[in-house]
Design an enzyme around this catalytic site. Structure first.
Site: not given
Length: 772
Positions: A125, A280, A278, A282
């Protein structure tokens, strides 16, 4: 290749097996698996153990691989999905997430698009900061034109992502970030208000401390043109913050990252500031950095109601060793990425099964005791991860950029610039049979498709164990729980267990934030977590969570209000029943009013009439200048279907998306408003789009939502020549300034079952589909 001897036996659920077969196991040309789960874990273990040869020629690869294998097959630890999928195979790309630079030139932008495609193809991603791009309508020196702005370029990335299947298994995920001081920040905040726009992006505003303090004191803050770093206007900070909150309440986007808090813990500031994360959120990363992640199953770290600290210590040490090896064994899609990854050697060890751990200990998720356990677990894992990284540094050397790091002054010699991260663990938690990340249970029981399309309720095994032991189990009870999801309103269950088996919606939002903040204190990178709200939550509820996250020094925050997007969370029988109801069009009123637009097609003049009722556009009529024939009947059929969809409350912009761009053999050669008309279907879409833009402008004016003079950005003039220029692209972004859509139930694109928002990610717990 060595053969593993002392192998632990694998025990997984039927659903975990289905996920592995669908996504992870090696397949032949016909798509049939040619390895079983044990083969997969052995393949991964042997491959990752090969890195030992780089540092010690005498080491037994078989012994190291055996330790790695048993740790994974016992489901005590699992690496991120790309490692499970690709280790020991031709692709050999093992990293989960990447950040790519997007600088203010056409070359940089389209290089990033190309690199994104390569990364998504390999299973990773991508995250981007678009904050370096000059704002919309800014000067473009090379063409004497004007810039189309960051949001328009984001649509190019989104379109590219749509065409690439990630690692052969899923579409790629992106994170788009814009600094709150960028002049286009309002357009960015509104950019996902149309639900068919930027569907492959999560978006977050990079909020600075200066902005947040202005929010708290209700002051103005500056807008800065990144082309020359000059102040070009001001906005009321609280109004911008309120818009962020309102859009997050309506649509789940944007989230917020607290960029100054992130850079306070940037381990290598001499290499640059962190601007992006990234998908999400985190993993904050520098441009061209990637990160290899893995998670410990805390459910397996509890014995007889207590934490087995010795077992946890051993797993932490072996996991750090494993992830350091992953860096060396991974092939990276770009040389720039390989250089940065090997220079900083960032890894991210996290956890999953935290909610299960608390249940096994008999502790409610949002109790003081649970927060205390989180403190102890977080501190212990950080300390042990640091110890193992120091040991590896003694054996293998510090990460090459150590002299550019914050550790130089401390004298700490780590092998890895960062050691810990808490990721969503959407799919690997299904394989491990545990709750995801540090999230509470999403539901105690829910419906799951099994073989032969049979639908059966699946219930948390820890709850089944308690219900049978305590004597209150019954099939009727399980069916009722499957319908509700939560135990809150179920009769016949002792209060003690209702408090222990809490679900996400049972927990006050502020307690979600508090749990995230506790873990964040002990995490080098960041924490992926979703604060779930019921549909009835207010804008103020979201505002309070965002402010609390800032005050508690989280690095970012993501919220999701049930039903706020097309990808609505469907967790219970009740909501599934609502989803299954047939949608009937509303009745056409006797009198409607509208407009007729003439548009030139390759077949002649087309006259399109769009009428509206009290709710909005309700019908479309289309008549070709040359009456009769097949074209007229096809047009009539399309107009009838569009009318039915409009009166069934289908998002009208989604109708535009489906029809726009359809090409016939005889496109119009005459330039028109909205561009060249490619077919009669394309003409219908363009007229409907023109009408919708005007309709929502009128609606906003009528409701008093149009920008007032004091809300407008005061832009100064600046004729200074630019050093970094890019071409203008003819892309029009349509911003919906009102909540014009009706939410509908969203389904998994692969198996048709429910999608759940967990850890800042969208996950299907039926087939393992994940957007992250």
């Amino acid at each position: 290749m060595p053969t593993l001897k002392n192998k632990v036996k694998l025990q997984i659920t039927e659903n975990a097996l289905k996920v592995l077969k669908r996504r992870y196991l090696k397949k032949d040309e016909k798509g049939k698996p040619i390895e079983n789960p044990e083969d997969m874990f052995e393949r991964v273990a042997l491959n990752i153990a090969e890195a030992e040869r780089l540092y010690d020629k005498t080491v037994s690869i078989g012994e190291v691989a055996e330790k790695f294998y048993n740790m994974m097959v016992s489901l005590d630890f699992l690496p991120n999905s790309p490692t499970l999928m690709n280790a020991g195979r031709e692709l050999q790309q093992l990293a989960a997430c990447f950040v790519l630079p997007v600088d203010d030139s056409i070359e940089s932008i389209f290089d990033a698009v190309k690199y994104t495609a390569l990364i998504h193809k390999s299973g990773g991603g991508t995250g981007f900061s678009f904050s370096r791009l000059r704002p919309k309508n800014d000067v473009v020196k090379s063409t004497k034109g004007i810039s189309s702005g960051p949001v328009s370029f984001m649509r190019i990335f989104d379109t590219a992502t749509e065409t690439i299947i990630q690692g052969g298994t899923r579409r790629g995920a992106n994170m788009g970030i814009l600094n709150v001081h960028h002049p286009d920040i309002l357009e960015f905040i509104n950019s996902k208000s149309e639900q068919h726009i930027l569907t492959n992006f999560n978006i977050s505003v990079a909020a600075t401390n200066r902005f947040m303090q202005a929010v708290l004191t209700d002051d103005d803050y500056e807008l800065i043109n990144p082309r020359n770093n000059k102040v070009v206007g001001t906005l009321k900070a609280r109004k911008v913050f309120d818009l962020i909150v309102e859009r997050a309440w309506q649509y789940g986007d944007p989230g917020i990252i607290f960029i100054d808090e992130i850079n306070r813990y940037n381990p290598t500031p001499a290499l640059g500031e962190i601007e992006a994360t990234n998908p999400c959120g985190e993993q904050p990363l520098l441009p061209y950095e990637a990160c290899n992640l893995g998670s410990i199953n805390l459910k397996h770290m509890v014995e007889n109601g207590k934490v087995n600290w010795d077992k946890l210590r051993d797993i932490v040490h072996l996991s750090i060793h494993f992830l350091d090896n992953v860096i060396d064994m991974s092939k990276y899609p770009l040389k720039e990425i390989e250089k940065m990854v090997h220079g900083n050697r960032k890894i991210g060890l996290g956890v999953m099964g935290f909610a299960d751990m608390l249940i096994k200990m008999g502790v409610p998720y949002n109790s003081d005791e649970a927060f205390d356990i989180a403190e102890k677990i977080g501190r212990f894992i950080r300390e042990e991860a640091d110890k193992e990284s120091i040991v590896l540094a003694e054996k293998r050397g510090v990460f090459p950029n150590w002299d550019k790091s914050i550790y130089v002054n401390d004298g700490l010699k780590f092998r890895n610039a960062t050691r810990t991260t808490i990721a969503p663990t959407g799919t690997i938690s299904i394989i491990a049979g545990c709750s995801s990340g540090i999230e509470p249970l999403f539901a105690v029981s829910f419906k799951r498709n099994v073989l032969d399309n049979d639908v059966l309720p699946e219930t948390n095994p820890l709850f089944l164990e308690v219900a049978e032991r305590e004597g209150f189990y019954s099939d009727d009870l399980i069916r009722e729980i499957a319908k509700k999801g939560s135990l809150k309103e179920i009769k016949g269950i002792p209060t003690k267990y209702k408090n222990i088996f809490l679900t996400a919606h049972d927990i006050p939002p502020i307690d979600h934030v508090k749990m995230q903040a506790i873990f964040q204190k002990y995490i080098d990178n960041a924490v992926s977590k979703t604060v779930n709200f019921p549909n009835s939550a207010t804008v103020d509820d979201v505002r309070n969570v965002y402010l609390e996250a800032y005050k508690l020094k989280c690095k970012g925050i993501t919220v999701y209000r049930d039903g706020s997007r097309d990808t609505q969370v469907l967790t219970t029988g009740e909501t599934e029943e609502k989803k299954a109801r047939k949608r009937a069009p509303r009745q056409r009123p006797i009198i409607t009013r509208g407009i007729t637009e003439k548009i030139q097609t390759g077949c002649g003049n087309l006259y399109v009439t769009i009428n509206e009722d009290e709710y909005g556009p309700c019908e479309v009529f289309a008549r070709m200048g040359k009456a009769g024939g097949c074209a007229a009947s096809q047009l009539d059929a399309q107009a009838r279907l569009i009318s039915m969809a409009l009166r069934a409350n289908v998002d009208p912009y989604s109708i535009v998306k489906q029809l726009k761009g359809i090409r016939c053999p005889s496109p119009s050669l005459i330039p028109q408003r909205g561009g060249r008309v490619l077919s009669c279907s394309d003409a219908l879409a363009k007229v409907l789009e023109h009408y919708l833009d005007e309709f929502y402008r009128r609606k906003a004016d009528k409701e008093g939502n149009a920008d007032s003079d004091e809300d407008r950005i005061e832009i100064g003039t600046d004729e200074e020549p630019d050093l970094y220029v890019h071409e203008q692209l003819d892309l029009d972004l349509k911003i919906d300034k009102t909540a014009h859509t009706k939410t509908i139930a969203g389904m998994c694109p692969e198996c048709g079952n429910i999608l759940e928002h967990e850890g800042g990610c969208v996950v299907c717990h039926f087939c393992g589909y994940s957007k992250c």
